[in-house]
Design an enzyme around this catalytic site. Sequence first.
Site, PDB file in Angstrom:
ATOM      1  N   GLY A 231      43.207 -18.029 -16.393  1.00 33.23           N
ATOM      2  CA  GLY A 231      43.469 -18.272 -17.806  1.00 33.23           C
ATOM      3  C   GLY A 231      42.169 -18.458 -18.556  1.00 33.23           C
ATOM      4  CB  VAL A 235      43.319 -23.947 -19.964  1.00 31.52           C
ATOM      5  CG1 VAL A 235      44.313 -24.606 -19.020  1.00 31.52           C
ATOM      6  CG2 VAL A 235      43.910 -23.841 -21.366  1.00 31.52           C
ATOM      7  N   GLY A 236      40.657 -23.889 -18.157  1.00 31.93           N
ATOM      8  CA  GLY A 236      40.068 -23.937 -16.829  1.00 31.93           C
ATOM      9  C   GLY A 236      39.152 -25.133 -16.622  1.00 31.93           C
ATOM     10  CD  GLU A 253      41.332 -13.482 -12.536  1.00 36.62           C
ATOM     11  OE1 GLU A 253      41.627 -12.619 -13.386  1.00 36.62           O
ATOM     12  OE2 GLU A 253      41.920 -13.593 -11.440  1.00 36.62           O
ATOM     13  CB  CYS A 287      39.771 -11.930 -17.952  1.00 35.00           C
ATOM     14  SG  CYS A 287      40.178 -11.312 -16.307  1.00 35.00           S
TER      15      CYS A 287
END
Length: 485
Positions: A231, A235-236, A253, A287
Amino acid sequence: MSFFYELADQYIDGEWRTGTGSWDIIDFNPYNGEKLAAITIATEQEVDLAYRAAERAQRSWATTGPYQRRGVLERALRITEELHDGVVEAIVDELGGTLLKAEYEVRVAKEFLRDAIHRAPLPAGRVLPSAVDGKENRVQRQPVGVIGVISPFNFPFLVTMKSVAPALALGNAVVIKPNQNAPVVGGGLIAKIFEDAGLPAGLLNIVITDVAEIGDAFIEHPVPKVISFAGTDRVGRHVAATAAGQFKRTVLELSGNSALVVLEDADIDYAVDAAVFSRFVYQGQVCMAANRILVDRRVEREFTEKFTARVAALKTGDPRDPGTQIGPVINTFQADALTALVDQALAEGATALVRGRTRGNLVEPTVLTGLPEGSPLLSQEIFGPVALLVPFDGEDEAVRIANATPYGLSGAVHTRGVERGVRFARRVVSGMFHVNDSTVQDDPLVAFGGEKSSGIGRLNGEATVGAFTTQKWISIQHGRSTFPF
């Protein structure tokens, strides 16, 4: 509507059940707004039930022979092949993916299933020498236990499968929290495939929920030992910090801002083909997509004319139409954000060589050039069909521009000199870089992941074995040791 939407529910300990939350997640078709399903969300109680079921089931699964585990995965592959057309249809309906994108996602997901089948019997122990006479050192790889998977909306079938399949093959259990925009393709559909393949109950669980309901319970729960997340970097960062506080491993990722670089000796027509695909596949919601297309000034005019002509000719519309190349973005929020982003770029002084319209969730392609060097748009991820053309003078400047971003996921360079391309690739800080190809690549055997804010850890091949197993040292002293007291 596909029968798969009957799978829009929680799947815990081998049972399909309705969540006990107080509100529903509504699953919409992003192209026509059709309501596909309403799913009552899971609460912390369901999250706990899922993880406890996984913990119980994993104990016996870890001691199950690798060839038995492999048999389940072989059946899962056969079922996926039988359901191929239906999965493609679900990706088109739930995600707005074009037929080309959907076919690609299913095909590559099957390759990851095939690789997982071969991984099942491979993690073997090693016997290592010792500095101590008579000592035998055995180092064994063992499953970590339970893995929590948080999957994205853009390639949910593929990205979820590339964690789930090898995790199960290696003797782990899994709990999936699919993205709210992909609860079926990234959740229920995968559960159904493995259920029909004979996977024992409890080894794979789906909880469809929201942080507004469960907070950090999915990450903080004591059972999972690894969190695999795909994501945004925003948020990661939170996932990584929360997991670290619980001494959990993470595989992250995250976002990207890839550059596709066209050197002066490139095959221009081929570079245009690669650039169009790299930027606009799945509406640019990838991404690894080429946010920035860097072009040597010596070929800027030729490349720009050909690139803009190709982009202007792309067909935007119904993803079910085989001729459609650009379908809808995932939701109205994303469509509005992209429109605002283009307006911002134009206000900063950029020029629109192609200016697409926004109609509902359909965002036509836009090509911008002339952004000032300090523009924040050049360093951020753009998750949609907006391309930035950036000229440069010579390789050193190209490397500097390519690296001028907090991200380092993927990239590509086009040149007729292969080794020149390899030397260029080594100078760019990224987890992956491709010579004379697109920026969007995945391969079951090759380590996949990013540098800087694009992630931590790697998946695929041997990297997945490292991510989802742990090493245990067992020493044996043949004879007697001498102790100092």
